[in-house]
Every structure is written in structure tokens, then in C-alpha cells.
Scaffold this motif. Structure first.
Motif, PDB file in Angstrom:
ATOM      1  N   GLN A   1     -51.127  83.817 103.572  1.00  0.00           N
ATOM      2  CA  GLN A   1     -50.291  84.373 102.505  1.00  0.00           C
ATOM      3  C   GLN A   1     -50.467  85.890 102.407  1.00  0.00           C
ATOM      4  OE1 GLN A   1     -51.919  81.676  99.407  1.00  0.00           O
ATOM      5  NE2 GLN A   1     -49.776  81.123  99.021  1.00  0.00           N
TER       6      GLN A   1
ATOM      7  N   THR B   1     -56.111  84.211  93.287  1.00  0.00           N
ATOM      8  CA  THR B   1     -56.287  83.136  94.267  1.00  0.00           C
ATOM      9  C   THR B   1     -57.237  82.097  93.689  1.00  0.00           C
ATOM     10  OG1 THR B   1     -55.982  84.703  96.082  1.00  0.00           O
ATOM     11  CG2 THR B   1     -57.036  82.614  96.631  1.00  0.00           C
TER      12      THR B   1
ATOM     13  N   CYS C   1     -55.590  79.082  97.643  1.00  0.00           N
ATOM     14  CA  CYS C   1     -54.292  79.717  97.860  1.00  0.00           C
ATOM     15  C   CYS C   1     -53.999  80.680  96.722  1.00  0.00           C
ATOM     16  CB  CYS C   1     -53.186  78.671  97.948  1.00  0.00           C
ATOM     17  SG  CYS C   1     -52.964  77.698  96.438  1.00  0.00           S
ATOM     18  N   GLN C   2     -53.037  81.557  96.965  1.00  0.00           N
ATOM     19  CA  GLN C   2     -52.567  82.465  95.922  1.00  0.00           C
ATOM     20  C   GLN C   2     -51.805  81.650  94.889  1.00  0.00           C
ATOM     21  OE1 GLN C   2     -50.275  85.676  97.615  1.00  0.00           O
ATOM     22  NE2 GLN C   2     -51.924  86.292  98.992  1.00  0.00           N
TER      23      GLN C   2
ATOM     24  N   PRO D   1     -44.960  78.292  95.710  1.00  0.00           N
ATOM     25  CA  PRO D   1     -45.215  79.733  95.838  1.00  0.00           C
ATOM     26  C   PRO D   1     -46.003  80.223  94.628  1.00  0.00           C
ATOM     27  CG  PRO D   1     -42.954  79.346  95.166  1.00  0.00           C
ATOM     28  CD  PRO D   1     -43.549  77.987  95.440  1.00  0.00           C
TER      29      PRO D   1
END
Length: 194
Positions: free
Chosen positions: A96, A141, A150-151, A183
Motif C-alpha cells: 500500500q 496502520t 494494513c492501512q 481501502p
């Protein structure tokens, strides 16, 4: 009597509203603190060399984070990638980045719950235009080894006066339950993150 009824209904509405609102940030943040480490590539172990043929991969490094927790940093096509944990290269965060060319700040904030890291906040500097002007974006994150690092949130630090507060609130309320197939959420005024 009618005035009393309106007061009673108003008081009941306040009780219902108060119970429907989320817990105050101070209550949620109980036991939550921050610690800080630095990302200095010259002090990190290079784990992948730059690609000299194509010239788009700038290399990868493993740095020591909070209490030695691995921090993976890579550069490709003038964009940074940062991930965390023992298998950081295999986590979603390792793939990412922001769409614009970017760099990252060296100061990394670790959000800790009772001394255990559960999220990080890092300032990224994406290019805004060809003049060399950059923006400032805080990226949150979550730390969930095994595919959940993950972000989870992005905050435009120039469009939001309280960007640090917003990033910490996002970390404290979202980390641990965010689905990495989604996302990252844009928090506050989107600014350059539209």
C-alpha cells in the motif's frame, strides 16, 4: 401540566440520545499511550537492493521499531511502502502507498494499549504537482500479524488543523477490527485525498 410534560419528554430524549452516542474518547483511550521510534534507512538492514536494470525499485530495508518490532520499508517507482511485524513483507501494508510520488517522515508513532502496539501513525509527503510542492498525510496502520496489518485511515494534515487527534482517534477506534480488503478510510476534510 403541559409544560411539565414537555420537560419530561425533553429529559427522556436527552437520556436516549446520551445512551446512543459512542463512549467519550477519553474513556475509550483509557490505557492507550503513544511511543515514538525513528525510521533512518542508513541505520536499517538493507534486505533487497535497488533494481539497476529497470530502475523502478529503489530497495527494501528492515528497521527496528518499538521494542525491536520489525518495520519494513521499501521504495518503488518513487513511492514508499511501509509494513510491520515478523512477516511484514507479506502483509497487505507492504503493497500500500499513496498514488502520487511520495516520501515518509522519519518519526513513527506507535499506539499502545497497555504497552502492546496495535497501530502506527506515520506522516507521508506526497507530491502535489510538478513544482516539487508536497502535501502532508497521516496514515494509520493497524498491526494484526497474519494478514491483518494494513492501512486503515488517512488524514490530510494540511486540510485538518486537528490531524494528529483525528489520526489517533481513528487508530484507537478502528484498529483491530478493520477489514484489510477495504481501502483506507479518509478521515476529516479530504484535501488532496479526494
Amino acid at each position: 401540566m403541559l409544560q411539565f410534560a414537555f420537560k419530561l419528554v425533553g429529559a427522556l430524549a436527552l437520556v436516549v440520545l446520551a445512551t446512543a452516542l459512542p463512549v467519550a474518547p477519553e474513556a475509550v483511550a483509557a490505557g492507550i499511550t503513544s511511543d515514538y521510534t525513528k525510521i533512518r534507512l542508513e541505520a536499517c538492514k538493507q534486505i533487497a537492493a535497488a533494481d539497476t536494470e529497470e530502475g523502478t525499485f529503489g530497495g527494501a530495508w528492515q528497521c527496528a521499531g518499538y521494542k525491536g518490532l520489525p518495520v519494513y520499508v521499501a521504495e518503488g517507482d518513487l513511492r514508499m511502502f511501509v509494513s510491520f511485524g515478523p512477516t511484514a513483507e507479506d502483509e497487505p501494508a507492504a503493497g500500500q502507498t499513496l498514488p502520487n510520488f511520495n516520501t515518509v517522515n522519519e518519526t513513527l508513532e506507535w499506539r499502545l494499549r497497555d504497552g502492546v502496539p496495535f497501530a502506527t501513525i506515520l506522516r507521508w509527503f506526497p507530491s502535489v504537482d510538478d513544482s516539487g510542492k508536497t502535501g502532508s498525510v497521516l496514515i494509520v496502520t493497524q498491526l494484526l500479524p497474519g494478514g491483518g496489518t494494513c492501512q486503515i485511515a488517512r488524514v490530510d494534515a494540511q486540510a485538518n488543523k486537528n490531524a494528529n487527534v483525528l489520526a489517533r482517534q481513528a487508530a484507537d477506534s478502528m484498529a483491530g477490527s478493520f477489514d484489510c480488503s477495504n481501502p483506507p478510510v479518509i478521515i476529516g476534510a479530504p484535501g488532496i485525498l479526494y
